[in-house]
Motif scaffolding. Sequence first.
Motif, PDB file in Angstrom:
ATOM      1  N   HIS A  57       0.856  -1.201   0.000  1.00 24.11           N
ATOM      2  CA  HIS A  57       0.000   0.000   0.000  1.00 24.11           C
ATOM      3  C   HIS A  57       0.881   1.235   0.000  1.00 24.11           C
ATOM      4  CE1 HIS A  57       0.810  -0.365   4.281  1.00 24.11           C
ATOM      5  NE2 HIS A  57       0.183   0.766   4.545  1.00 24.11           N
ATOM      6  N   HIS A  59       1.463   3.922   1.853  1.00 28.14           N
ATOM      7  CA  HIS A  59       1.948   4.724   2.981  1.00 28.14           C
ATOM      8  C   HIS A  59       3.459   4.949   2.958  1.00 28.14           C
ATOM      9  CE1 HIS A  59      -1.870   4.254   5.667  1.00 28.14           C
ATOM     10  NE2 HIS A  59      -1.950   5.244   4.806  1.00 28.14           N
ATOM     11  N   ASP A  61       5.823   4.796   5.005  1.00 30.45           N
ATOM     12  CA  ASP A  61       6.788   3.875   5.625  1.00 30.45           C
ATOM     13  C   ASP A  61       6.881   2.552   4.842  1.00 30.45           C
ATOM     14  OD1 ASP A  61       4.114   3.501   6.492  1.00 30.45           O
ATOM     15  OD2 ASP A  61       4.758   2.345   8.237  1.00 30.45           O
ATOM     16  N   HIS A  62       6.191   2.459   3.701  1.00 29.68           N
ATOM     17  CA  HIS A  62       6.197   1.215   2.911  1.00 29.68           C
ATOM     18  C   HIS A  62       6.738   1.383   1.485  1.00 29.68           C
ATOM     19  CE1 HIS A  62       3.736  -1.247   5.720  1.00 29.68           C
ATOM     20  NE2 HIS A  62       3.538  -0.039   6.183  1.00 29.68           N
ATOM     21  N   HIS A 114      -7.308  -0.994   5.919  1.00 29.89           N
ATOM     22  CA  HIS A 114      -6.300  -0.062   6.444  1.00 29.89           C
ATOM     23  C   HIS A 114      -6.161   1.113   5.473  1.00 29.89           C
ATOM     24  CE1 HIS A 114      -2.593   1.412   8.246  1.00 29.89           C
ATOM     25  NE2 HIS A 114      -2.000   1.309   7.084  1.00 29.89           N
ATOM     26  N   ASP A 132       0.232  -3.771   6.421  1.00 30.20           N
ATOM     27  CA  ASP A 132      -0.346  -3.230   7.655  1.00 30.20           C
ATOM     28  C   ASP A 132      -1.716  -3.824   7.973  1.00 30.20           C
ATOM     29  OD1 ASP A 132       1.817  -1.644   8.170  1.00 30.20           O
ATOM     30  OD2 ASP A 132       0.848   0.245   7.624  1.00 30.20           O
TER      31      ASP A 132
HETATM   32 ZN   LIG Z   1       0.035   1.796   6.441  1.00 31.71          ZN
END
Ligand SMILES: [Zn+2]
Length: 257
Positions: A57, A59, A61-62, A114, A132
């Motif tokens: 996904h 985000h 941090d990914h 999420h 997540d």
């Molecule tokens: Zn996330």
Amino acid sequence: MIIRDITAPNPGAFTLSGTRTYLLGESAVIDPGPAIDSHIEAVRNAMPRLTTILITHRHGDHAPAAVPLKRMTGARIVAPRGVFDDTLVDQRVSGGDTIPIEDESLEVIATPGHTAEHVCFLTSAGDLFTGDTVLGEGTTAIFPPDGSMRDYIASLRLLLAHNPKRILPAHGPTRDDAATLIEQYIAHRLERERQVFDALAGGATSAASMRQRIYPDLDPRLHGAAEIQIAAHLIKLVEDGRVIERGDSYAIQSAPQ
Ligand SMILES: [Zn+2]
């Protein structure tokens, strides 16, 4: 296929010990992580033959490290629609697709909740890369309107139906008790939903007053996040037809006459 991982140096309340970037064999990574130079360098050094970058996904941090890793190695980015724009992504995936990685075939499972675009990846051996959607410890945050509690619980049930053996989450430890953990995740959310419904029945009509009943001793720094989780449950209850929304407050839908 040998699976290794490298944890990015981004520990925090939501990332736990940091984002775990998974290395599949010698050629693929899942969730390359944040664009932190030392992390990108570590992934590059561990994967001299990198050809495929998979993303669960969008985000921060990914996904972001995918961009410099692609630039440095020429690896292709494989991600669901909603992650980056089409000029950066080489292959869009959706639920039911399979991605060949060396001698393995990864199944893509669509798991909105999420975030709307979130996907998980499952190996034939039952290793489930959950991003997540399921964490190694604690619970994941659902922030409406991108996050949806109704979709999230349905996604957990879909994961369970795929009979995973291990959970390899983006945050927290690998879990060998995949089915039990997912069942606990579903039970936890349904229990919270019941508490929200009971708080409404007991006269609480706003997320803040429900939060005081459901989490009486919560650290004040977490009040906002807790109220958003309650709001996510309220939206689901409205979607389920059990609760009605009136301006800023909520009420239980009376039984049909
Ligand atoms: Zn996330």
